[in-house]
Design an enzyme around this catalytic site. Structure first.
Site, PDB file in Angstrom:
ATOM      1  N   HIS A 207       7.487  -4.182   2.145  1.00  0.00           N
ATOM      2  CA  HIS A 207       6.997  -2.837   2.492  1.00  0.00           C
ATOM      3  C   HIS A 207       8.158  -1.897   2.817  1.00  0.00           C
ATOM      4  CE1 HIS A 207       2.701  -1.981   2.699  1.00  0.00           C
ATOM      5  NE2 HIS A 207       2.950  -0.957   3.510  1.00  0.00           N
ATOM      6  N   ASP A 211       5.622   5.077   2.720  1.00  0.00           N
ATOM      7  CA  ASP A 211       4.328   5.193   2.039  1.00  0.00           C
ATOM      8  C   ASP A 211       4.566   4.899   0.564  1.00  0.00           C
ATOM      9  OD1 ASP A 211       1.659   5.575   1.598  1.00  0.00           O
ATOM     10  OD2 ASP A 211       1.628   7.710   2.118  1.00  0.00           O
ATOM     11  N   GLY A 212       3.479   4.592  -0.157  1.00  0.00           N
ATOM     12  CA  GLY A 212       3.583   4.366  -1.591  1.00  0.00           C
ATOM     13  C   GLY A 212       3.911   2.943  -1.985  1.00  0.00           C
ATOM     14  N   ARG A 215       1.358   1.301  -4.585  1.00  0.00           N
ATOM     15  CA  ARG A 215       1.480   1.825  -5.949  1.00  0.00           C
ATOM     16  C   ARG A 215       2.756   1.323  -6.627  1.00  0.00           C
ATOM     17  NH1 ARG A 215       0.214   7.863  -4.137  1.00  0.00           N
ATOM     18  NH2 ARG A 215       0.748   6.861  -2.171  1.00  0.00           N
ATOM     19  N   ALA A 217       4.374  -1.467  -5.836  1.00  0.00           N
ATOM     20  CA  ALA A 217       4.203  -2.906  -6.063  1.00  0.00           C
ATOM     21  C   ALA A 217       3.413  -3.167  -7.345  1.00  0.00           C
ATOM     22  CB  ALA A 217       3.490  -3.552  -4.873  1.00  0.00           C
ATOM     23  N   TYR A 249      -8.969  -7.835  -2.914  1.00  0.00           N
ATOM     24  CA  TYR A 249      -7.519  -7.638  -3.035  1.00  0.00           C
ATOM     25  C   TYR A 249      -6.875  -7.565  -1.661  1.00  0.00           C
ATOM     26  CZ  TYR A 249      -3.275  -4.765  -4.065  1.00  0.00           C
ATOM     27  OH  TYR A 249      -2.005  -4.246  -4.167  1.00  0.00           O
ATOM     28  N   TYR A 250      -7.412  -6.735  -0.793  1.00  0.00           N
ATOM     29  CA  TYR A 250      -6.834  -6.593   0.543  1.00  0.00           C
ATOM     30  C   TYR A 250      -7.049  -7.853   1.382  1.00  0.00           C
ATOM     31  CZ  TYR A 250      -5.712  -1.672  -0.148  1.00  0.00           C
ATOM     32  OH  TYR A 250      -5.155  -0.494  -0.599  1.00  0.00           O
TER      33      TYR A 250
END
Length: 380
Positions: A207, A211-212, A215, A217, A249-250
């Protein structure tokens, strides 16, 4: 404090059960080869249409996973312009759409080029051209720092947030990313599809940006899949399938990131999701063939630019019912002009009125005749 996977001794030396994965992996590689073979048998124009559709879905759905909704026409136009494809009138795209498209195309069209800090920084800057995520100013084009506290993935209302994951401390990022990039750019020591799955998990666990990360990954995973196939042409969208399965997914990500270094469960889920993405590609192929058959059957018949635009939307899978008010909005015309366009197509048997009638009258395409394509392949 929870012990996340990146705190474990041995990180990031992942393990998995080869016996468990052997069957699903062999099946997915067979499906992958079969799909590529079918698409390569298409004529150039149909193949280009399939690629345009797939890339559009990839960009739109990857953003939707993060709760961001892009204008599909803008995305499609931006991709077509960058690939040199003629799709008629192009919708102007804002700089945010252009940035997302630029990142995705760089990942998939230049898949052989090494991944580096600078390339990732450029992708990140393209995603956030204003230097903000929403109204919040963020660090752009560089790794995150600790100025905003620990990097956490949270959900729930303020005061009752639930922490799903906490990323490595910012001071670890240079070393963590150097290890990741060395592995990603290095020789493959296992199946390329597994490498795509591992790359996705590894990057999103580090991480490295404010942010982002999700997307980027997914763009990295698409890049690895393009390497596994040796082609920049994309005929399926993992992001579109992940969007459909966002909850799973999460959940599997969270479970894996709170587990041990055996990532068999994540790899199995990724392979299964990829297989279901291939099923989605079959639908794309069917839509592309249907669209081609329609325009071949109506070759030489007059269509205004407005009519062509809306008919194409119907052929590509229009969401909801087409009404005269939606036609007017899509084509930016008056209700009277929209109704004239529609009545012309109804009179020619191209559109049919749905039986509901009244002010809510809706329209659909008449059945497209199943005729063979010149120089193409059948839909069987």
């Amino acid at each position: 404090m929870l012990s996340y996977i990146h705190y474990l001794d041995g990180w990031p030396r992942f393990g998995w059960s080869n016996d468990t994965l052997a069957g699903p992996l062999a099946a997915i590689r067979h499906q992958q080869g079969r799909l590529l073979g079918r698409m390569e048998a298409l004529g150039f124009d149909l193949r280009a249409e399939a690629v345009l559709h797939t890339l559009t879905e990839d960009v739109v759905k990857s953003s939707e996973i993060e709760g961001e909704f892009l204008d599909k026409d803008q995305v499609r136009s931006s991709i077509a312009r960058r690939l040199g494809l003629d799709i008629g009138a192009l919708a102007p795209a804002d700089r945010h759409v252009e940035g997302v498209v630029e990142m995705m195309l760089d990942a998939t069209q230049n898949y052989e080029a090494p991944l580096s800090d600078e390339r990732l920084f450029a992708w990140h800057a393209a995603l956030f051209p204003t230097g903000r995520s929403g109204m919040t100013k963020i660090i752009v084009g560089a790794w995150r720092d600790e100025s905003s506290g620990p990097m956490q993935v949270v959900s729930g209302p303020m005061g009752r947030e639930r922490v799903h994951f906490e990323a490595p401390a910012a001071e670890r990022l240079p070393e963590e990313m150097a290890a990741f990039l060395s592995w990603f750019n290095g020789p493959a020591s296992h199946d390329p599809v597994l490498k795509a799955a591992i790359a996705h998990l590894w990057f999103v666990t580090i991480h490295p940006f404010e942010d982002g990360n999700g997307r980027i990954a997914r763009a990295i995973a698409d890049m690895a899949l393009a390497r596994s196939e040796g082609t920049s042409q994309r005929f399926y969208s993992m992001s579109a399938q992940i969007r459909q399965e966002r909850g799973d997914y999460y959940r599997v990500l969270e479970t894996t990131q709170k587990g041990d270094l055996d990532i068999t469960r994540w790899l199995l889920w990724f392979i299964g999701c990829l297989n279901r993405a291939f099923d989605g590609a079959e639908k794309t192929l069917a839509n592309v063939l249907r669209k081609a058959r329609f325009w071949e059957a109506h070759a030489g018949h007059p269509f205004s630019e407005r009519q062509r635009k809306v008919v194409n939307r119907l052929l590509e899978g229009f969401e909801g019912k087409l009404t005269s008010s939606k036609w007017a909005k899509l084509t930016q015309t008056s209700p009277d002009t929209a109704l004239r366009d529609i009545n012309d197509l109804v009179a020619r048997g191209i559109l049919v009125r749905e039986p509901s009638g009244g002010r809510s009258t809706s329209y659909s395409l008449s059945d497209v005749e199943e005729i063979p394509l010149k120089g193409g392949i059948s839909g069987s």
